[in-house]
Write an enzyme that holds these catalytic residues in place. Sequence first.
Site, PDB file in Angstrom:
ATOM      1  N   TYR A 157      45.112 -89.669  23.705  1.00  0.00           N
ATOM      2  CA  TYR A 157      46.250 -89.964  22.825  1.00  0.00           C
ATOM      3  C   TYR A 157      47.570 -89.876  23.589  1.00  0.00           C
ATOM      4  CZ  TYR A 157      49.178 -89.533  18.588  1.00  0.00           C
ATOM      5  OH  TYR A 157      50.120 -89.703  17.611  1.00  0.00           O
ATOM      6  N   LYS A 161      50.145 -92.964  24.174  1.00  0.00           N
ATOM      7  CA  LYS A 161      51.509 -92.917  23.646  1.00  0.00           C
ATOM      8  C   LYS A 161      52.555 -92.980  24.756  1.00  0.00           C
ATOM      9  CE  LYS A 161      50.724 -92.817  19.232  1.00  0.00           C
ATOM     10  NZ  LYS A 161      50.981 -94.066  18.458  1.00  0.00           N
TER      11      LYS A 161
END
Length: 255
Positions: A157, A161
Amino acid sequence: MTSGSPRARGAAVVTGAGRGIGAATAKRLAADGAAVVALDLTEGDAADTVAAIRAAGGRALAVGCDVTDSAQVDAAIDRAVAEYGRLDVLVNNAGVLRDNMLFMMSDDDWDTVVDVHLRGAFLCSRAAQRHMRQQGSGKIVNLSSVAADGNRGQANYAAAKAGVQGLTRTLAIELGPYGINVNAIAPGFVATAMTDQTARRTGADPEEFRRAAAARSPLRRVGSPEDIAAVVSFLASEDAAYVTGQTIHVDGGPQ
């Protein structure tokens, strides 16, 4: 439909619009005056969002689309333009979690998260810019996260991001000459089903997890999907005409 300060005009596509930040954003842009395409994995996933917008007097259409599939993305964006005649705003919000420590993270855990967050933003932006370039204007807003700076148990993640932020700056450079602004928002802790999922992964009660996050914030509260939607509203408006290539942290302050 009434709104205190109408901003968004024309047509907007919001990915991951079935719940959480995506649903709040779709509703806010509709309240601002935009015709909204609420895009989620299936049309049914976005049905409640569309029903709420229509009940409030707005215009909305639900479209099913896997944002990791280029053919589906192109078809969804083309359908939005066919329905509303143009595309003024794209919000790349679709996301999933597959949290785990590195030594336990599978290939699929990595690929799924990076594909949905980063590949999805790339594919949707590439499809949208074709139409935005022709009309000489457009706003793209990407959802990043404060986790881009690194977060235990979220290597996939965090990497995705961080990639979204690099994509945002690069697209701002490439698309600026065509009148297209590209920005990102990096939320902190926002009370959603996704953060509840993170709580359960760590063995915490979601309500206790939220209270602990609020205690760390200078504002002594966690964020709401509407907090993020409000910043999307600004970035999608002409008030942000000279803002591009930026990642705005919406996180309740330094912790």
